[in-house]
Design a protein around this motif. Sequence first.
Motif, PDB file in Angstrom:
ATOM      1  N   VAL A 123      86.750  19.386  60.332  1.00  0.00           N
ATOM      2  CA  VAL A 123      88.048  20.061  60.446  1.00  0.00           C
ATOM      3  C   VAL A 123      88.192  21.095  59.334  1.00  0.00           C
ATOM      4  CG1 VAL A 123      90.555  19.711  60.288  1.00  0.00           C
ATOM      5  CG2 VAL A 123      89.140  18.123  61.623  1.00  0.00           C
ATOM      6  N   THR A 124      88.642  22.294  59.724  1.00  0.00           N
ATOM      7  CA  THR A 124      88.877  23.380  58.775  1.00  0.00           C
ATOM      8  C   THR A 124      90.344  23.783  58.691  1.00  0.00           C
ATOM      9  OG1 THR A 124      88.424  24.991  60.515  1.00  0.00           O
ATOM     10  CG2 THR A 124      86.571  24.358  59.090  1.00  0.00           C
ATOM     11  N   GLN A 125      91.124  23.397  59.690  1.00  0.00           N
ATOM     12  CA  GLN A 125      92.525  23.795  59.772  1.00  0.00           C
ATOM     13  C   GLN A 125      93.373  22.593  60.170  1.00  0.00           C
ATOM     14  OE1 GLN A 125      93.606  26.281  63.146  1.00  0.00           O
ATOM     15  NE2 GLN A 125      94.888  27.552  61.830  1.00  0.00           N
ATOM     16  N   ASN A 143      98.630  19.238  49.434  1.00  0.00           N
ATOM     17  CA  ASN A 143      97.302  18.628  49.294  1.00  0.00           C
ATOM     18  C   ASN A 143      96.287  19.310  50.197  1.00  0.00           C
ATOM     19  OD1 ASN A 143      98.603  15.266  48.892  1.00  0.00           O
ATOM     20  ND2 ASN A 143      98.121  16.762  47.329  1.00  0.00           N
ATOM     21  N   ALA A 144      96.667  19.592  51.432  1.00  0.00           N
ATOM     22  CA  ALA A 144      95.752  20.253  52.367  1.00  0.00           C
ATOM     23  C   ALA A 144      95.311  21.595  51.812  1.00  0.00           C
ATOM     24  CB  ALA A 144      96.418  20.428  53.730  1.00  0.00           C
ATOM     25  N   HIS A 145      96.253  22.359  51.299  1.00  0.00           N
ATOM     26  CA  HIS A 145      95.943  23.659  50.706  1.00  0.00           C
ATOM     27  C   HIS A 145      94.981  23.501  49.527  1.00  0.00           C
ATOM     28  CE1 HIS A 145      96.543  27.743  49.265  1.00  0.00           C
ATOM     29  NE2 HIS A 145      96.886  27.244  48.090  1.00  0.00           N
ATOM     30  N   TYR A 149      91.888  23.338  53.191  1.00  0.00           N
ATOM     31  CA  TYR A 149      92.158  23.447  54.629  1.00  0.00           C
ATOM     32  C   TYR A 149      93.079  24.635  54.883  1.00  0.00           C
ATOM     33  CZ  TYR A 149      90.291  18.713  54.895  1.00  0.00           C
ATOM     34  OH  TYR A 149      89.472  17.624  54.805  1.00  0.00           O
ATOM     35  N   HIS A 150      92.902  25.286  56.021  1.00  0.00           N
ATOM     36  CA  HIS A 150      93.849  26.296  56.469  1.00  0.00           C
ATOM     37  C   HIS A 150      95.042  25.522  57.027  1.00  0.00           C
ATOM     38  CE1 HIS A 150      90.715  29.247  56.016  1.00  0.00           C
ATOM     39  NE2 HIS A 150      89.933  28.540  56.798  1.00  0.00           N
ATOM     40  N   ALA A 151      96.188  25.695  56.425  1.00  0.00           N
ATOM     41  CA  ALA A 151      97.377  24.945  56.848  1.00  0.00           C
ATOM     42  C   ALA A 151      98.281  25.808  57.711  1.00  0.00           C
ATOM     43  CB  ALA A 151      98.147  24.453  55.623  1.00  0.00           C
ATOM     44  N   VAL A 152      98.808  25.189  58.764  1.00  0.00           N
ATOM     45  CA  VAL A 152      99.815  25.811  59.616  1.00  0.00           C
ATOM     46  C   VAL A 152     100.984  24.838  59.680  1.00  0.00           C
ATOM     47  CG1 VAL A 152     100.397  26.640  61.923  1.00  0.00           C
ATOM     48  CG2 VAL A 152      98.105  27.049  60.992  1.00  0.00           C
ATOM     49  N   LEU A 153     102.180  25.328  59.419  1.00  0.00           N
ATOM     50  CA  LEU A 153     103.372  24.499  59.404  1.00  0.00           C
ATOM     51  C   LEU A 153     104.208  24.793  60.639  1.00  0.00           C
ATOM     52  CD1 LEU A 153     103.143  22.949  56.734  1.00  0.00           C
ATOM     53  CD2 LEU A 153     102.453  25.304  56.367  1.00  0.00           C
ATOM     54  N   ALA A 154     104.339  23.789  61.497  1.00  0.00           N
ATOM     55  CA  ALA A 154     105.116  23.910  62.735  1.00  0.00           C
ATOM     56  C   ALA A 154     106.584  23.695  62.389  1.00  0.00           C
ATOM     57  CB  ALA A 154     104.631  22.895  63.765  1.00  0.00           C
ATOM     58  N   THR A 155     107.285  24.775  62.084  1.00  0.00           N
ATOM     59  CA  THR A 155     108.614  24.692  61.476  1.00  0.00           C
ATOM     60  C   THR A 155     109.689  24.083  62.364  1.00  0.00           C
ATOM     61  OG1 THR A 155     109.053  26.984  62.118  1.00  0.00           O
ATOM     62  CG2 THR A 155     108.163  26.595  59.896  1.00  0.00           C
ATOM     63  N   ASP A 156     109.477  24.052  63.679  1.00  0.00           N
ATOM     64  CA  ASP A 156     110.456  23.403  64.549  1.00  0.00           C
ATOM     65  C   ASP A 156     109.996  22.014  64.998  1.00  0.00           C
ATOM     66  OD1 ASP A 156     108.467  24.273  66.261  1.00  0.00           O
ATOM     67  OD2 ASP A 156     109.835  25.176  67.717  1.00  0.00           O
ATOM     68  N   ALA A 157     108.909  21.541  64.412  1.00  0.00           N
ATOM     69  CA  ALA A 157     108.431  20.177  64.645  1.00  0.00           C
ATOM     70  C   ALA A 157     108.566  19.373  63.358  1.00  0.00           C
ATOM     71  CB  ALA A 157     106.987  20.182  65.138  1.00  0.00           C
ATOM     72  N   MET A 158     109.515  19.797  62.527  1.00  0.00           N
ATOM     73  CA  MET A 158     109.811  19.099  61.271  1.00  0.00           C
ATOM     74  C   MET A 158     111.282  19.283  60.955  1.00  0.00           C
ATOM     75  SD  MET A 158     108.149  21.709  58.446  1.00  0.00           S
ATOM     76  CE  MET A 158     106.536  21.751  59.187  1.00  0.00           C
ATOM     77  N   SER A 159     111.795  18.380  60.154  1.00  0.00           N
ATOM     78  CA  SER A 159     113.169  18.492  59.706  1.00  0.00           C
ATOM     79  C   SER A 159     113.362  17.641  58.464  1.00  0.00           C
ATOM     80  CB  SER A 159     114.149  18.080  60.809  1.00  0.00           C
ATOM     81  OG  SER A 159     115.432  18.599  60.536  1.00  0.00           O
ATOM     82  N   ASP A 160     114.569  17.659  57.929  1.00  0.00           N
ATOM     83  CA  ASP A 160     114.858  17.022  56.654  1.00  0.00           C
ATOM     84  C   ASP A 160     116.247  16.399  56.715  1.00  0.00           C
ATOM     85  OD1 ASP A 160     115.236  16.768  53.632  1.00  0.00           O
ATOM     86  OD2 ASP A 160     113.368  17.899  53.693  1.00  0.00           O
ATOM     87  N   ARG A 161     116.587  15.636  55.733  1.00  0.00           N
ATOM     88  CA  ARG A 161     117.959  15.120  55.617  1.00  0.00           C
ATOM     89  C   ARG A 161     118.862  16.143  54.946  1.00  0.00           C
ATOM     90  NH1 ARG A 161     116.701   8.939  53.801  1.00  0.00           N
ATOM     91  NH2 ARG A 161     115.816   8.345  55.788  1.00  0.00           N
ATOM     92  N   PRO A 175     105.016  29.484  53.008  1.00  0.00           N
ATOM     93  CA  PRO A 175     104.261  30.734  53.078  1.00  0.00           C
ATOM     94  C   PRO A 175     103.202  30.871  51.977  1.00  0.00           C
ATOM     95  CG  PRO A 175     106.587  31.162  53.456  1.00  0.00           C
ATOM     96  CD  PRO A 175     106.469  29.721  52.994  1.00  0.00           C
ATOM     97  N   ARG A 176     103.337  30.130  50.900  1.00  0.00           N
ATOM     98  CA  ARG A 176     102.333  30.141  49.825  1.00  0.00           C
ATOM     99  C   ARG A 176     101.177  29.188  50.111  1.00  0.00           C
ATOM    100  NH1 ARG A 176     105.778  30.434  44.240  1.00  0.00           N
ATOM    101  NH2 ARG A 176     106.863  32.370  44.754  1.00  0.00           N
ATOM    102  N   LEU A 177     101.404  28.253  51.031  1.00  0.00           N
ATOM    103  CA  LEU A 177     100.393  27.230  51.326  1.00  0.00           C
ATOM    104  C   LEU A 177      99.624  27.497  52.612  1.00  0.00           C
ATOM    105  CD1 LEU A 177     102.496  24.030  50.525  1.00  0.00           C
ATOM    106  CD2 LEU A 177     100.906  25.254  49.014  1.00  0.00           C
ATOM    107  N   GLY A 178     100.175  28.325  53.480  1.00  0.00           N
ATOM    108  CA  GLY A 178      99.508  28.554  54.751  1.00  0.00           C
ATOM    109  C   GLY A 178     100.331  29.457  55.648  1.00  0.00           C
TER     110      GLY A 178
END
Length: 191
Positions: A123-125, A143-145, A149-161, A175-178
């Motif tokens: 795995v590379t990404q 950690n992935a960065h 690893y090439h990181a992609v963040l699925a911004t609508d498949a995550m959320s927070d309190r 944007p600094r990590l991937g």
Amino acid sequence: MPITTIDPTAALILVDLQKGILGAPTTPVPIDTVLANARDLAAAFRRSGHQVILVNVAGGAPGRTDEHQKRAASGAPTAARPEGWMELADEIDAQPSDHRITKTTWGAFSGTSLDEHLKEQGVTQVILGGVATSVGVESTARNAHELGYHAVLATDAMSDRDSEAHQNSTSRIFPRLGETATTAEILNLLV
């Protein structure tokens, strides 16, 4: 930076989408949306022959924190976790082919075999989603960065309190990590 490509050896990592955590409200993305997008991503990754990694958390790191000390000083009891707390949410439709990781820290790499497993698979990404954006997802992305690893963040498949914490992660840290993308943008590149 928006997503540019899906590597032939990409893997999807879904962090802490487990029954014991999902009862708390999330913002700005409702948990039902997070789960639906995670399910769609996982199904598409499986269909395309990509690895799906499902991460749950079994406890916390042993170090002292201000938050833990405040709790102890207040006399607040340490509640036992209810039965089924660690079970993955039914909505993500876990499959036997999915690789599972149980962690005891915020990030999915520290103290687990995740990096070793991904390297064995070539795995590379990594594409990331889950809860909470500013905790488990961000720690795993950092950690992935750091591990290359090439990181992609699925911004609508995550959320927070906390909406501000989510916004800080998605607009300043990620944007600094991937690369960042919506579920639809990722799915469009996956076909």
